[in-house]
Motif scaffolding. Structure first.
Motif, PDB file in Angstrom:
ATOM      1  N   GLU A   1       0.829  -1.199   0.000  1.00  0.00           N
ATOM      2  CA  GLU A   1       0.000   0.000   0.000  1.00  0.00           C
ATOM      3  C   GLU A   1       0.866   1.253   0.000  1.00  0.00           C
ATOM      4  O   GLU A   1       2.075   1.182   0.131  1.00  0.00           O
ATOM      5  N   ASN A   2       0.200   2.400  -0.150  1.00  0.00           N
ATOM      6  CA  ASN A   2       0.851   3.695   0.004  1.00  0.00           C
ATOM      7  C   ASN A   2       0.738   4.097   1.466  1.00  0.00           C
ATOM      8  O   ASN A   2      -0.343   4.006   2.049  1.00  0.00           O
TER       9      ASN A   2
ATOM     10  N   GLN B   1       3.209   1.810  -2.886  1.00  0.00           N
ATOM     11  CA  GLN B   1       2.948   0.453  -3.358  1.00  0.00           C
ATOM     12  C   GLN B   1       4.058  -0.524  -2.987  1.00  0.00           C
ATOM     13  O   GLN B   1       4.560  -1.265  -3.827  1.00  0.00           O
TER      14      GLN B   1
END
Length: 75
Positions: A33-34, A54
């Protein structure tokens, strides 16, 4: 430096190693994820911030931080 941890609700697993560390810490979490990784000193000041895009792991250079106790938080 020694690392403390704040609770991160959205991450199922969050690892920081080695602890204690001198030059680098490795962070790994279960979801790609960010996120922003923030490192706070013992007075609550942000001393290191890194945007992670990411990924589910990073290495942070902490060699410039003075000896002390720090808290790592992912947001």
């Amino acid at each position: 430096c020694y690392l403390g941890f704040t609770e991160v609700d959205e991450l199922e697993e969050f690892l920081v190693y080695p602890n204690p560390a001198n030059d680098q810490i490795n962070l790994r979490w279960s979801k790609i994820e960010n996120t922003d990784v923030l490192v706070y000193n013992n007075t609550g000041q942000i001393v290191l911030k890194k945007a992670v895009n990411q990924q589910n792991q990073i290495a942070l250079d902490i060699s410039t931080l003075p000896v002390g106790v720090y808290t790592v938080r992912c947001m």
